[in-house]
Design an enzyme around this catalytic site. Structure first.
Site, short mmCIF file in Angstrom:
data_model
loop_
_atom_site.label_atom_id
_atom_site.label_comp_id
_atom_site.label_asym_id
_atom_site.label_seq_id
_atom_site.Cartn_x
_atom_site.Cartn_y
_atom_site.Cartn_z
N HIS A 90 0.86 -1.19 0.00
CA HIS A 90 0.00 0.00 0.00
C HIS A 90 0.89 1.24 0.00
CE1 HIS A 90 -3.78 -2.14 1.83
NE2 HIS A 90 -3.71 -2.28 0.53
N HIS A 125 -11.06 -9.55 -6.44
CA HIS A 125 -10.81 -8.22 -5.86
C HIS A 125 -10.04 -7.42 -6.91
CE1 HIS A 125 -9.58 -5.16 -3.07
NE2 HIS A 125 -8.50 -5.74 -2.58
N GLU A 170 -7.98 -4.74 -6.44
CA GLU A 170 -6.73 -4.07 -6.10
C GLU A 170 -5.58 -4.71 -6.89
OE1 GLU A 170 -6.17 -3.64 -1.86
OE2 GLU A 170 -4.80 -1.95 -2.15
N ASP A 226 -2.61 -5.69 -6.53
CA ASP A 226 -1.78 -6.82 -6.13
C ASP A 226 -2.41 -8.15 -6.57
OD1 ASP A 226 -3.67 -5.96 -4.22
OD2 ASP A 226 -2.72 -7.09 -2.61
N HIS A 250 -11.63 -6.16 2.16
CA HIS A 250 -11.57 -4.84 2.74
C HIS A 250 -11.96 -3.74 1.76
CE1 HIS A 250 -7.49 -3.46 1.12
NE2 HIS A 250 -7.75 -4.60 0.54
N ASP A 291 -8.28 -11.37 0.28
CA ASP A 291 -7.48 -10.73 1.34
C ASP A 291 -7.81 -11.24 2.75
OD1 ASP A 291 -5.82 -9.08 -0.18
OD2 ASP A 291 -7.29 -7.47 -0.27
N TYR A 313 -1.66 -8.05 10.17
CA TYR A 313 -2.49 -7.85 8.98
C TYR A 313 -3.92 -7.49 9.40
CZ TYR A 313 -4.37 -9.34 4.35
OH TYR A 313 -4.97 -9.41 3.13
N HIS A 326 -2.83 -13.74 0.18
CA HIS A 326 -1.48 -13.41 0.67
C HIS A 326 -1.08 -14.43 1.72
CE1 HIS A 326 -1.47 -9.42 -1.16
NE2 HIS A 326 -2.64 -9.15 -0.60
FE1 FEO Z 1 -6.76 -5.53 -1.15
FE2 FEO Z 1 -4.31 -7.84 -1.34
O1 FEO Z 1 -5.34 -6.43 -1.92
#
Ligand code: FEO
Length: 395
Positions: free
Chosen positions: A23, A79, A81, A83, A147, A166, A194, A227
């Site tokens: 981030h 998701h 995002e 990543d 999230h 996530d 996390y 992750h």
């Molecule tokens: Fe919300 Fe691992 O990205």
């Protein structure tokens, strides 16, 4: 690199050994991480998520070693995002018509970021299913605000795997990829960090979502997040931990956070720590200088604490910027049911404690009345209020 998750399901992601921040610089990564993507080969071939943009070529080359890309029938984008979606543009150049299954919000985030409204989006919502042959189905579960508004989990029937994206993740690189192969202390430290730093603001939603998923009565043999490790050994242990963490979590810990200019505020921090220890020897007491500590690790310490004390000297009618920035972050994380005390030295005007108090109240801490506020350098007698602070924090 690939790991077999179960039967015809393989991990095809990226172990990011050298990642140091996430981030932007908002989240410190100290033990590496991974971006987990998964390949399911039943009658239909399904790719669940991709990896971060800098690794897109490596990701696609590895994928090509497994399959002809044209064999991919469906892409699931849990998701938006980057990543997890960052390799989509490179991949979609090669297989432009492949259907992408995602939430309505993910269409917005993916289109907003990659500017390909022509991609073959298929919007799904909670309870929708996708048949992938051999008697197996994918079941979609919206994970709104866990999230991001676009977040989603995907459940594979037959193999009983929850691809949770996530949720239930951790920033840790583990060569074995499964929870039972990880150093357990490292794994749980990173899982908690996390949660505290990413998911804590959404704790009420976490509790509701866990109830909803448990209510589906789906057997869960494996939880495969996006992750860190894949939970195959007692996978529900991370769900149980989330249920506990989301419910105003605290341990018997009091933590003192401060920064200082000429060590007067340091003396106060140490004296408060001593008084808490004297009054309650069984309580874990920790002291951190905000400026020289990892700010995300500090948030994990707040998460564990039942009470904190925050100190700063007065600087230009306010507090040190290190403390001010950290308190802003603290407010964002929406901790609940925790007490706080303030302390600080000053030379002239002495507004620091008032500013600390206001900021901690804004962060929804119950700020106790006793405080230490000393002009110039405190002598021993000036620190007697540390006892009252300790009593109030432990009460
Ligand atoms: Fe919300 Fe691992 O990205």
């Amino acid at each position: 690199m690939k790991f077999n998750v179960k039967n015809n399901v393989d991990w095809v992601g990226k172990i990011d050994w050298e990642l140091e921040e996430f981030h932007g610089s908002d989240y410190s990564v100290t033990k590496g991480s991974s971006q987990n993507a998964y390949l399911i080969r039943e009658e239909k071939t399904v790719l669940i998520d991709t990896v971060w943009t800098p690794h897109d070529e490596e990701f696609i080359e590895n994928l090509k070693k497994e399959i002809d890309l044209n064999e991919i029938d469906y892409i699931i984008a849990n998701h938006g995002e980057v990543d997890h979606s960052g390799s989509l543009p490179a991949l979609m150049k090669l297989i432009p018509d492949t259907p992408i299954y995602c939430t309505a919000n993910a269409v917005k985030s993916l289109t907003g970021q990659f500017h390909h409204p022509e991609w073959n989006f298929n919007v799904v919502k909670t309870g929708d299913t996708l048949d992938i042959g051999n008697g197996k189905q994918l079941v979609f579960v919206e994970m709104r605000m866990l999230h991001w508004p676009d977040s989603m989990a995907t459940y594979l029937t037959g193999d009983n795997i929850l691809f949770s994206n996530d949720a239930f993740g951790q920033h840790i690189a583990v060569s074995g990829m499964f929870n039972d192969t990880a150093n357990q202390a490292d794994l749980w430290e990173q899982a908690m960090k996390y949660y505290a730093n990413i998911l804590n603001p959404f704790s009420p939603l976490v509790l509701k979502k866990i109830e909803e998923i448990v209510g589906f009565n789906l057997p869960i043999d494996i939880i495969a997040p996006s992750h860190g490790v894949i939970w195959r050994d007692n996978p529900l242990q991370i769900v149980e931990a989330y249920a506990k963490w989301a419910d105003a979590y605290q341990e018997d810990q009091v933590t003192i956070f401060y920064d200082t200019m000429w060590e007067s505020t340091t003396k106060m921090a140490h004296r408060i720590a001593d008084e808490v220890t004297k009054l309650s020897p069984g309580t874990t007491v920790k002291v951190f200088n905000i400026a020289s500590s990892d700010r995300n690790d500090l948030m994990t310490e707040v998460f564990k604490s039942k009470a904190i004390a925050v100190g700063s000297p007065t600087v230009t009618s306010s507090i040190l910027t290190t403390v001010a920035g950290w308190l802003h972050f603290l407010t964002e994380l929406k901790f609940v049911n925790k007490k706080a005390a303030v302390f600080g030295s000053y030379g002239w005007s002495g507004e620091g404690n008032k500013v600390l108090r206001e900021k901690l109240e804004e962060a929804k801490f119950e700020v106790v009345e006793p405080e230490i506020r000393v002009q110039w350098r405190p002598e021993d007698k000036d620190l007697s209020e540390a006892r009252s602070i300790a009593e109030a924090l432990l009460r």
